[in-house]
Design a protein around this motif. Sequence first.
Motif, PDB file in Angstrom:
ATOM      1  N   GLU A  11       0.830  -1.206   0.000  1.00  0.00           N
ATOM      2  CA  GLU A  11       0.000   0.000   0.000  1.00  0.00           C
ATOM      3  C   GLU A  11       0.863   1.254   0.000  1.00  0.00           C
ATOM      4  O   GLU A  11       0.549   2.244  -0.667  1.00  0.00           O
ATOM      5  N   LEU A  12       1.968   1.228   0.727  1.00  0.00           N
ATOM      6  CA  LEU A  12       2.898   2.355   0.741  1.00  0.00           C
ATOM      7  C   LEU A  12       3.455   2.614  -0.653  1.00  0.00           C
ATOM      8  O   LEU A  12       3.549   3.761  -1.097  1.00  0.00           O
ATOM      9  N   VAL A  13       3.805   1.558  -1.355  1.00  0.00           N
ATOM     10  CA  VAL A  13       4.306   1.691  -2.726  1.00  0.00           C
ATOM     11  C   VAL A  13       3.219   2.293  -3.607  1.00  0.00           C
ATOM     12  O   VAL A  13       3.455   3.267  -4.334  1.00  0.00           O
ATOM     13  N   ARG A  14       2.027   1.718  -3.537  1.00  0.00           N
ATOM     14  CA  ARG A  14       0.914   2.234  -4.363  1.00  0.00           C
ATOM     15  C   ARG A  14       0.620   3.710  -4.079  1.00  0.00           C
ATOM     16  O   ARG A  14       0.395   4.490  -4.993  1.00  0.00           O
ATOM     17  N   THR A  15       0.623   4.078  -2.807  1.00  0.00           N
ATOM     18  CA  THR A  15       0.338   5.463  -2.418  1.00  0.00           C
ATOM     19  C   THR A  15       1.377   6.417  -3.000  1.00  0.00           C
ATOM     20  O   THR A  15       1.026   7.489  -3.504  1.00  0.00           O
ATOM     21  N   ASN A  16       2.646   6.024  -2.939  1.00  0.00           N
ATOM     22  CA  ASN A  16       3.709   6.884  -3.464  1.00  0.00           C
ATOM     23  C   ASN A  16       3.647   7.016  -4.985  1.00  0.00           C
ATOM     24  O   ASN A  16       3.957   8.073  -5.531  1.00  0.00           O
ATOM     25  N   VAL A  17       3.249   5.979  -5.656  1.00  0.00           N
ATOM     26  CA  VAL A  17       3.097   6.048  -7.119  1.00  0.00           C
ATOM     27  C   VAL A  17       1.865   6.894  -7.458  1.00  0.00           C
ATOM     28  O   VAL A  17       1.929   7.795  -8.305  1.00  0.00           O
ATOM     29  N   ALA A  18       0.742   6.647  -6.773  1.00  0.00           N
ATOM     30  CA  ALA A  18      -0.502   7.384  -7.038  1.00  0.00           C
ATOM     31  C   ALA A  18      -0.351   8.879  -6.775  1.00  0.00           C
ATOM     32  O   ALA A  18      -0.931   9.699  -7.486  1.00  0.00           O
ATOM     33  N   ALA A  23       7.318   7.496 -10.227  1.00  0.00           N
ATOM     34  CA  ALA A  23       6.635   7.187 -11.476  1.00  0.00           C
ATOM     35  C   ALA A  23       6.141   5.750 -11.533  1.00  0.00           C
ATOM     36  O   ALA A  23       5.186   5.455 -12.246  1.00  0.00           O
ATOM     37  N   SER A  24       6.781   4.856 -10.793  1.00  0.00           N
ATOM     38  CA  SER A  24       6.400   3.445 -10.861  1.00  0.00           C
ATOM     39  C   SER A  24       6.781   2.741  -9.564  1.00  0.00           C
ATOM     40  O   SER A  24       7.574   3.255  -8.769  1.00  0.00           O
ATOM     41  N   ILE A  29      10.840   0.969  -5.169  1.00  0.00           N
ATOM     42  CA  ILE A  29      11.697  -0.098  -4.648  1.00  0.00           C
ATOM     43  C   ILE A  29      13.172   0.257  -4.842  1.00  0.00           C
ATOM     44  O   ILE A  29      13.990   0.063  -3.935  1.00  0.00           O
ATOM     45  N   CYS A  30      13.518   0.811  -6.012  1.00  0.00           N
ATOM     46  CA  CYS A  30      14.910   1.212  -6.258  1.00  0.00           C
ATOM     47  C   CYS A  30      15.357   2.285  -5.265  1.00  0.00           C
ATOM     48  O   CYS A  30      16.469   2.207  -4.728  1.00  0.00           O
ATOM     49  N   ALA A  31      14.497   3.272  -5.007  1.00  0.00           N
ATOM     50  CA  ALA A  31      14.840   4.328  -4.057  1.00  0.00           C
ATOM     51  C   ALA A  31      15.009   3.751  -2.649  1.00  0.00           C
ATOM     52  O   ALA A  31      15.948   4.109  -1.929  1.00  0.00           O
TER      53      ALA A  31
END
Length: 80
Positions: A11-18, A23-24, A29-31
Amino acid sequence: MQISLPSELEELVRTNVASGVYASADDVICAALQLWKEHTDYLKEEIGRGIDEADRKVFSSMSLEDLKAEGRRRLNNQKH
Protein backbone atom coordinates in the motif's frame (compact mmCIF):
# COMPACT_ATOMS: atom_id res chain seq x y z
CA MET A 1 12.73 -10.57 -10.55
CA GLN A 2 9.46 -10.63 -8.71
CA ILE A 3 9.01 -9.78 -5.06
CA SER A 4 6.20 -10.14 -2.57
CA LEU A 5 5.52 -7.42 -0.03
CA PRO A 6 3.37 -7.39 3.08
CA SER A 7 0.09 -5.59 2.41
CA GLU A 8 1.08 -2.47 4.37
CA LEU A 9 4.29 -2.05 2.33
CA GLU A 10 2.45 -2.76 -0.91
CA GLU A 11 0.00 0.00 0.00
CA LEU A 12 2.90 2.36 0.74
CA VAL A 13 4.31 1.69 -2.73
CA ARG A 14 0.91 2.23 -4.36
CA THR A 15 0.34 5.46 -2.42
CA ASN A 16 3.71 6.88 -3.46
CA VAL A 17 3.10 6.05 -7.12
CA ALA A 18 -0.50 7.38 -7.04
CA SER A 19 0.64 10.65 -5.44
CA GLY A 20 3.22 11.17 -8.17
CA VAL A 21 6.17 11.03 -5.81
CA TYR A 22 7.47 8.12 -7.90
CA ALA A 23 6.64 7.19 -11.48
CA SER A 24 6.40 3.45 -10.86
CA ALA A 25 6.59 0.73 -8.23
CA ASP A 26 10.05 -0.11 -9.58
CA ASP A 27 11.17 3.46 -8.81
CA VAL A 28 9.88 3.19 -5.23
CA ILE A 29 11.70 -0.10 -4.65
CA CYS A 30 14.91 1.21 -6.26
CA ALA A 31 14.84 4.33 -4.06
CA ALA A 32 14.21 2.24 -0.94
CA LEU A 33 17.06 -0.12 -1.76
CA GLN A 34 19.41 2.79 -2.45
CA LEU A 35 18.58 4.31 0.95
CA TRP A 36 19.07 0.92 2.60
CA LYS A 37 22.48 0.58 0.92
CA GLU A 38 23.53 4.08 2.02
CA HIS A 39 22.39 3.36 5.58
CA THR A 40 24.23 0.03 5.64
CA ASP A 41 27.41 1.63 4.26
CA TYR A 42 27.17 4.39 6.88
CA LEU A 43 26.77 1.84 9.68
CA LYS A 44 29.75 -0.16 8.42
CA GLU A 45 31.87 3.02 8.39
CA GLU A 46 30.78 3.96 11.91
CA ILE A 47 31.43 0.46 13.24
CA GLY A 48 34.86 0.47 11.58
CA ARG A 49 35.61 3.84 13.10
CA GLY A 50 34.55 2.59 16.53
CA ILE A 51 36.71 -0.51 16.22
CA ASP A 52 39.67 1.60 15.10
CA GLU A 53 39.23 3.97 18.05
CA ALA A 54 38.96 1.03 20.46
CA ASP A 55 42.13 -0.50 18.99
CA ARG A 56 43.88 2.84 19.55
CA LYS A 57 42.33 3.01 23.05
CA VAL A 58 40.49 6.24 22.24
CA PHE A 59 37.53 6.29 24.58
CA SER A 60 34.86 8.80 25.48
CA SER A 61 33.72 9.60 28.98
CA MET A 62 30.12 10.25 27.88
CA SER A 63 27.29 9.14 30.12
CA LEU A 64 24.62 6.88 28.66
CA GLU A 65 22.23 9.82 28.45
CA ASP A 66 24.86 11.94 26.67
CA LEU A 67 25.48 9.07 24.25
CA LYS A 68 21.77 8.75 23.50
CA ALA A 69 21.47 12.50 22.95
CA GLU A 70 24.44 12.47 20.57
CA GLY A 71 22.93 9.57 18.63
CA ARG A 72 19.61 11.42 18.34
CA ARG A 73 21.42 14.58 17.20
CA ARG A 74 23.29 12.67 14.50
CA LEU A 75 20.14 10.90 13.35
CA ASN A 76 18.31 14.22 13.15
CA ASN A 77 21.15 15.76 11.13
CA GLN A 78 21.01 12.86 8.65
CA LYS A 79 17.31 13.49 8.03
CA HIS A 80 17.90 17.14 7.09
